[in-house]
Motif scaffolding. Structure first.
Motif, mmCIF file in Angstrom:
data_model
loop_
_atom_site.group_PDB
_atom_site.id
_atom_site.type_symbol
_atom_site.label_atom_id
_atom_site.label_comp_id
_atom_site.label_asym_id
_atom_site.label_seq_id
_atom_site.Cartn_x
_atom_site.Cartn_y
_atom_site.Cartn_z
ATOM 1 N N PRO A 1 56.026 10.831 5.450
ATOM 2 C CA PRO A 1 57.319 10.208 5.747
ATOM 3 C C PRO A 1 58.526 11.088 5.374
ATOM 4 N N VAL A 2 58.383 11.924 4.368
ATOM 5 C CA VAL A 2 59.487 12.828 4.008
ATOM 6 C C VAL A 2 59.642 13.912 5.081
ATOM 7 N N LYS B 1 58.839 13.488 8.114
ATOM 8 C CA LYS B 1 59.378 12.783 9.270
ATOM 9 C C LYS B 1 60.889 12.596 9.149
ATOM 10 N N ARG B 2 61.351 12.375 7.942
ATOM 11 C CA ARG B 2 62.791 12.254 7.722
ATOM 12 C C ARG B 2 63.508 13.510 8.213
ATOM 13 N N ILE C 1 63.555 13.591 11.997
ATOM 14 C CA ILE C 1 64.565 12.688 12.577
ATOM 15 C C ILE C 1 65.926 13.381 12.585
ATOM 16 N N VAL C 2 66.256 14.037 11.474
ATOM 17 C CA VAL C 2 67.546 14.726 11.379
ATOM 18 C C VAL C 2 67.584 15.893 12.377
ATOM 19 N N ARG D 1 68.244 14.837 15.968
ATOM 20 C CA ARG D 1 69.602 14.374 16.280
ATOM 21 C C ARG D 1 70.458 15.488 16.859
ATOM 22 N N ARG E 1 70.016 19.472 0.208
ATOM 23 C CA ARG E 1 69.436 18.133 0.043
ATOM 24 C C ARG E 1 69.216 17.802 -1.432
ATOM 25 N N GLN F 1 73.243 16.500 -1.872
ATOM 26 C CA GLN F 1 73.022 15.178 -1.287
ATOM 27 C C GLN F 1 72.183 14.269 -2.178
ATOM 28 N N LYS F 2 71.595 14.792 -3.246
ATOM 29 C CA LYS F 2 70.781 14.012 -4.195
ATOM 30 C C LYS F 2 69.636 13.275 -3.488
ATOM 31 N N THR F 3 69.205 13.847 -2.368
ATOM 32 C CA THR F 3 68.154 13.187 -1.591
ATOM 33 C C THR F 3 66.856 13.093 -2.387
ATOM 34 N N THR G 1 73.255 8.211 -3.748
ATOM 35 C CA THR G 1 72.140 9.047 -3.292
ATOM 36 C C THR G 1 71.729 8.659 -1.873
ATOM 37 N N LEU G 2 72.661 8.056 -1.129
ATOM 38 C CA LEU G 2 72.373 7.735 0.273
ATOM 39 C C LEU G 2 72.191 9.030 1.044
ATOM 40 N N PRO H 1 73.128 11.356 3.760
ATOM 41 C CA PRO H 1 74.269 11.540 4.664
ATOM 42 C C PRO H 1 73.861 12.064 6.032
ATOM 43 N N ASP H 2 72.632 12.532 6.177
ATOM 44 C CA ASP H 2 72.170 13.022 7.472
ATOM 45 C C ASP H 2 71.714 11.881 8.381
ATOM 46 N N LEU H 3 71.667 10.664 7.834
ATOM 47 C CA LEU H 3 71.135 9.535 8.595
ATOM 48 C C LEU H 3 72.196 8.435 8.738
ATOM 49 N N VAL I 1 64.051 4.741 7.070
ATOM 50 C CA VAL I 1 63.358 5.915 6.527
ATOM 51 C C VAL I 1 62.861 5.622 5.114
ATOM 52 N N GLY J 1 59.691 3.816 4.951
ATOM 53 C CA GLY J 1 58.539 4.684 5.156
ATOM 54 C C GLY J 1 57.975 5.224 3.851
ATOM 55 N N TYR J 2 58.850 5.449 2.864
ATOM 56 C CA TYR J 2 58.379 5.975 1.574
ATOM 57 C C TYR J 2 57.519 4.945 0.837
#
Lengths: 260, 306
Positions: free
Chosen positions: A12-13, A15-16, A19-20, A23, A91, A95-97, B90-91, B93-95, B103, B106-107
């Motif tokens: 899923p990561v 896949k994230r 998705i980006v 776009r 990231r 972005q703290k992803t 921590t949202l 920003p690319d989505l 998403v 999914g995790y």
């Protein structure tokens, strides 16, 4: 790293990121489509008149035919390395992803693996597009040339893992200049890409053997035109070992960086 | 897990960074359905405790059990049953807003259909439906915070951890977040909150733990802590004369002396209050109820931390 720390939850990561990527897929496609054309134009029209033919693996090749596979291999390197350095750093740091992900059932190993595999995926996508361009000029022999795709994945794992290792240790995003200009650029120039390694002095030839890009270029020449100077099994093993070594090193450096 | 066991059971928690001790022998429990507040000045160790709760930071010592599972071995299951709303945004920003939720689902290995359903519910609940295709960067602070909360609830958690969920919000947004949190509590969720707003903690939390320098100072209900450490009433006297100071010291009345201000804590507003009003009010006297903020400042002191 425990075995239970890495499961298919890394998908899923991955896949994230897909998705980006989708776009802005037009932008993402444009670079690998146009960049090789620039190189082919500059070297094919500009330089090859000066250089003439190149002797490679006992055969005379036009210069442009000689560098076409190298364009594939260097794109594999740049795409993965760029992705797991600059893009992953953004990231992770800005972005703290990763912080958000590490509050879910994902493990650090899964997040990092997904980033590296994503880098390899980008190498694969870029290689597929460039292969199309090169094929249009008749510089790829099928069906073997299709092996460029899995080879791009391996090359992506090699440079993606190395890039992620630097992301784990870099103090700031500006410091990526160091690995880029002091490691990637020399690899780009001296790995049998723009001139055969056999024209280097003996010490230079030995040094080239250490370069993962050298082995990647060699294997790319093998699958696109059926010739190479190194031993294919040796080159494959070297790349595989390099990828595994840096994969574990990158997990270690990221664990040290993120887990407090 | 026993159904009557605590949701969180922290025993002798310790966290060291090199030679610095961030958390020192902290023990507490949070019961099911409880709204639990973790308070302390900056650097008190709150975020460290929270990070140990969701298995982000390894423990230096002690033991952390959540849902009856040890965090070190059961972290994956624990995290799959809890939601975390981190202090920083921590949202992704690319989505888009909607993609952020999908998403994230999914995790948690949530099936696609379930994820879409849950996303719709949460967008409705947090009044974000009209912005579902917006980029995260286009959201106001309040909306971004609501999306953080929505995302923390995507997996239908039994426990939710909120690290300063209202910091930086305007009063309207803050009240909206409070309403949502009360609503969640009423639905049986267990909540853990950290905040710097004492009024927020007093109105939301059933039980509060105040820590400083990595240690627990007190634990109890907001009302209990107020009556124990501040008194039900507070009298603030501006520019008090020496006679008033002498008066409170002589009688052993609980008080605090600040620059140009004397704060008196008392349960006897009628008796003592009248005396002070009649005899010692040179300029301005403020009579008010004791608050959690009084408790907090008395226990942790008034000097700046950073």
């Amino acid at each position: 790293m425990k075995r239970s720390d890495l499961t298919f939850l890394f998908l899923p990561v991955w896949k994230r990121n897909l998705i980006v990527y989708r776009r802005i897929w037009k932008v993402n496609f444009m670079v690998p489509l146009l960049e090789p054309l620039f190189y082919l134009a500059a070297f094919g029209i500009g330089l090859s008149g000066l250089i003439g033919d190149v002797v490679y693996a006992g055969q005379e090749l036009s210069y442009i035919r000689f560098i076409a596979p190298a364009l594939l291999a260097t794109a594999m390197m740049f795409n993965a390395f760029f992705e797991t350095t600059y893009a992953s750093f953004v990231r992770m740091y800005y972005q703290k992803t990763f912080d958000a992900m590490l509050a879910t059932p994902l493990s650090l190993e899964e997040v990092i693996t997904a980033e590296i595999v994503w880098g390899a995926t980008k190498s694969m996508l870029a290689a597929a597009i460039i292969l199309g361009v090169i094929s249009a000029f008749g510089y790829a022999a099928y069906p073997w040339a299709l092996l460029v795709i899995p080879l791009a994945f391996l090359g992506g794992m090699v440079f993606g893992s190395a890039g992620m290792f630097f992301t784990g240790i870099t103090p700031s995003i500006d410091m990526f200049n160091l690995p880029f200009f002091l490691l990637v650029t020399p690899l780009f120039l001296f790995s049998g890409t723009f001139f055969p390694v056999s024209s280097l002095p003996a010490w230079g030839q030995y040094l080239a053997q250490v370069s993962p890009l050298y082995h990647l270029v060699e294997l790319t020449r093998l699958v696109t035109m059926g010739r190479m100077e190194s031993d294919p099994l040796l080159s494959l093993s070297y790349l595989a070992l390099f990828a595994v070594f840096f994969y574990f090193l990158s997990i270690r450096s990221m664990r040290k960086r993120l887990i407090k | 897990m026993k159904s009557d066991g605590p949701v969180i059971e922290a025993t002798g928690l310790g966290k060291k960074f090199g030679s610095f001790t961030a958390v020192d022998n902290v023990s507490f429990q949070v019961k099911k359905g409880e709204f639990f507040g973790l308070l302390g000045p900056n650097g008190a160790g709150k975020t460290s405790v929270i990070r140990m709760m969701y298995g982000f930071s390894p423990l230096s010592s002690g033991r952390m059990k959540v849902f009856g599972l040890d965090i070190e071995t059961g972290w994956r299951e624990i995290r799959s049953r809890m939601g975390v709303c981190q202090q920083e945004n921590t949202l992704d920003p690319d989505l888009t807003v909607e993609q952020n939720l999908l998403v994230f689902a999914g995790y948690y290995r949530m099936p696609r259909k379930k994820a879409a359903e849950r996303t719709r519910e949460l967008l409705d609940f947090f009044a974000l439906n009209h912005r579902k295709n917006a980029q995260v960067s286009q959201l106001s602070g309040g909306m971004a915070r609501r999306l953080m909360l929505a995302r923390a609830l995507i997996n239908e958690p039994g426990l939710i951890i909120l690290d300063e969920p209202t910091t930086g919000l305007d009063p309207q947004s803050r009240h909206q977040v409070w309403d949502k949190l009360r609503d969640l509590q009423a639905r049986g969720l267990t909540l853990v909150l950290t905040t710097h707003y004492m009024e927020e903690a007093a109105s939301l939390c059933h039980r509060i733990l105040i820590m400083d320098h990595g240690r627990i100072l007190v634990q109890g209900s907001p009302e209990g802590l107020i009556s124990e450490f501040a008194g039900t009433s507070v009298i603030e006297v501006e520019n008090p004369g020496p006679d008033l100071k002498g008066f409170v010291e002589q009688r052993g009345i609980s008080h605090e002396e600040l620059a140009g201000r004397l704060i008196i804590y008392t349960d006897d507003l009628n008796g003592l209050g009248r005396v002070i009003r009649q005899e010692f009010c040179p300029e301005k006297c403020l009579f008010r109820s004791g608050t959690l903020e009084d408790v907090f400042l008395r226990l942790t002191g008034r000097e700046l931390r950073e």
